[in-house]
Enzyme design. Sequence first.
Site, short mmCIF file in Angstrom:
data_model
loop_
_atom_site.label_atom_id
_atom_site.label_comp_id
_atom_site.label_asym_id
_atom_site.label_seq_id
_atom_site.Cartn_x
_atom_site.Cartn_y
_atom_site.Cartn_z
N SER A 275 0.81 -1.22 0.00
CA SER A 275 0.00 0.00 0.00
C SER A 275 0.84 1.27 0.00
O SER A 275 0.29 2.36 -0.20
CB SER A 275 -0.91 0.03 1.24
OG SER A 275 -1.96 -0.90 1.11
N SER A 306 -5.00 -5.48 -5.65
CA SER A 306 -4.63 -4.25 -4.96
C SER A 306 -5.08 -4.32 -3.51
O SER A 306 -5.92 -5.13 -3.13
CB SER A 306 -5.27 -3.04 -5.65
OG SER A 306 -6.60 -2.85 -5.23
N ASP A 307 -4.54 -3.43 -2.70
CA ASP A 307 -5.09 -3.24 -1.37
C ASP A 307 -6.15 -2.14 -1.44
O ASP A 307 -6.38 -1.54 -2.49
CB ASP A 307 -3.97 -2.88 -0.38
CG ASP A 307 -4.30 -3.30 1.05
OD1 ASP A 307 -5.50 -3.48 1.36
OD2 ASP A 307 -3.37 -3.43 1.86
N TRP A 308 -6.77 -1.87 -0.33
CA TRP A 308 -7.95 -1.02 -0.21
C TRP A 308 -7.74 0.37 -0.85
O TRP A 308 -6.92 1.16 -0.39
CB TRP A 308 -8.30 -0.88 1.26
CG TRP A 308 -9.59 -0.22 1.58
CD1 TRP A 308 -9.80 1.11 1.74
CD2 TRP A 308 -10.84 -0.86 1.80
NE1 TRP A 308 -11.13 1.35 2.05
CE2 TRP A 308 -11.79 0.15 2.11
CE3 TRP A 308 -11.27 -2.18 1.78
CZ2 TRP A 308 -13.12 -0.13 2.39
CZ3 TRP A 308 -12.60 -2.46 2.07
CH2 TRP A 308 -13.51 -1.44 2.37
N ASP A 310 -6.17 1.53 -3.22
CA ASP A 310 -4.82 1.99 -3.50
C ASP A 310 -4.56 2.36 -4.95
O ASP A 310 -3.55 3.02 -5.24
CB ASP A 310 -3.80 0.94 -3.03
CG ASP A 310 -3.55 1.01 -1.54
OD1 ASP A 310 -3.75 2.10 -0.97
OD2 ASP A 310 -3.19 -0.01 -0.94
#
Length: 747
Positions: A275, A306-308, A310
């Site tokens: 992230s 992906s992460d949250w 990002d």
Amino acid sequence: MKALFLLFPLLLISESVVCAQEANQVIENQVQTLLSQMSLEEKVGQMTQIDFSLVSVANGQDVENPIDIDKLEHAILNRHVGSILNTPTTPNNKAQPIAKWRNMTQAIRDLTAKTRLKIPVIYGIDAIHGATYTQNAVLFPQAISMAATFNTDLSFREGEITAREVKASGLDWNFSPVMDIGRQPLWPRLWETFGEDVHLVSAMGSAFIRGHQGDDVAAANKAATCMKHYVGYSYPLNGKDRSPAWIGERALREYFLPSFEAGVLAGSPTVMINSAEVDGIPGHANYHYLTEILRGELGFKGFTVSDWEDIIRLHTRDKIAASPRDAVKVAVMAGVDMSMVPLDYSFYDLLLDLVKTGDVPMSRIDEAVSRILKVKVQAGLFELKQPALPVEGNFATEDAVAINRQAAEEAIVLAKNANHILPLSKHASILVTGPSANLLSVMNGGWTITWQGSAEELYPQDKLTLLKAIQQKTSGQVTYVGGQRFSDEINIEQAVTQARNHDVVVLALGENTYTETTGNIDSLELDPVQLQLARAIFAIGKPVILVTFGGRPRIITELAEQAQAVVLGFLPGMEGGVAMADILFGDVNPSGKLPITYPRATNDITPYDHKPMEAFELNQYRPLYAFGHGLSYTTFETSDLKIQQNRISLGESIELSVKVKNTGSIAGKETVLVYLNDEVASVTRPVKQLKAFKKIELEPGQQETLQFTLTAQDMSFIGLDMKRIVEPGEFKVMVGDETAQFTVLKN
């Protein structure tokens, strides 16, 4: 300049490999056939992951059926989403009853079965120390504490049990394990790692993956894992979450990539992306890391997620993309296959437009979607018509709870035991005080029942805090002075008065729960109110047992020097209270070892595998407790370290043996750590590095000879040209107080 020996993998062709190749070809043919039938919209949908709140009714946490069928139909029939994550009603997510999970995920499967191509949704969840978002699941020690067990069999069993309970909940995909290496103690996600050592992280993480996935990830009791967070996320320069790391290419390859490579070799089919950023390049924009290294060098074949939020942050936060549209293009072309958008359909709309205008080639879309479909096929999701496992016999079983109890027992580290004050008498009168004495949350940490893990009222009432476990364990007088919450003010005057009337004080300090940026701190020092309580207790001269819980090594030097005993709990999980009490009273012999260096001062951060100049002249490696430190109620002796050959050729392995004896009066478990030092090299080498370990249990007087193999890979390092090499020269092996040397000869 020494001659160099390059390490190349050997390709071993066997019948099993041929069979695996044939099976892979069948899957590949199935994926390509499906891909050829998909519309562009269906493909882009597969790359889109949304939060459950987009298909939930309002206040979905509190209703039996939280799905809004119109929203679900829009997500699956109109947007063709490939993945859903999380619990109802973000951000107030919390654990759900298992029946509710099964109903929710079944409704999603039923709807995907009505779509044109019947492509299943893959449902992801953060089950990082057990099925954390299913009520009454078996919740293990967090990773930092699992690492303290130095027991890969326990990590394997945790993986097995977690996968079984995730699948019994109707879920498909676990965002775990964290394969980052934990070398920045300020970082609020340190406790999600397996510690500071490359070999330990690789061994414990890959064991978890193998247990979680087995030989066939499509089996009813197995589930796909997701390694995170690739790569360098865990080493922020300032210690704050989601902030920049400065990692050179050599350090990246020496310390941060090997654990992810181990996870790839263990078979993890998905990777979640860093992230933050490394050397100025955000993780979601780093083509070199995501494509050239992860796939070209490490051989990863699965998909990245992906992460949250990002991807959009490449525009809103990082300012490397001029618009949200550019952010999507940058991320997808860098190698992001699936976007955790997650709270709208912006990624879907923007990527669709990018492909139609030719800014993102169809070949890149097909590449990403084929990877996603392949994992779904491998995980058996196309054949899954209902929850894979019944609840009965697969959830919170007695066997699983017993394994969890063992993990908690082996995770706790006895750091000091002056004059053998421990174990305590079961007739002693004990004052228990401190903010972590009567809470379950402080032993479990974040990602427990809720995101931050702090909702004590939601924790199971049948599990015991440290206080309650002590009360059950002893017939002596137990008095408690403390609050109901971590932040409650403790009456210090009352605590001091009570301490004078008791034989011993159990002082329970540490941290409240946290994860991610919520857990950012400016100093490793303990809160002043905890120090004030501790100083007042020490001032009266009663024996003090200092017990700590928390995800980081908070500075306790002043207190540890005065305490008669120090027991480091970190985050031992839901059985931590009972395990700690069993150790305090001697029903369990402690065997945990530190998976990190415990610093003496807040700015004295030096890992055990430091370079020679870090302990040269006025520089010192002088931690409060060293990596691998951990006492027992018995004593062990290592002797007779032998190396089979003291001269080997480049590329050869070396065999060694060492004797270990229980020289005390009770049975105990001991972890034997094998360190290696390359004495002279073209790149400075650490004073020692862990290369192997084994944990054994010995009866009093029992002796066992352990065998180890050190390979050429163990002797290697990243050379001047950034390639992994072995150089000829002298090597030193260290086991306990024993040392031995061998020479690697030129070919």
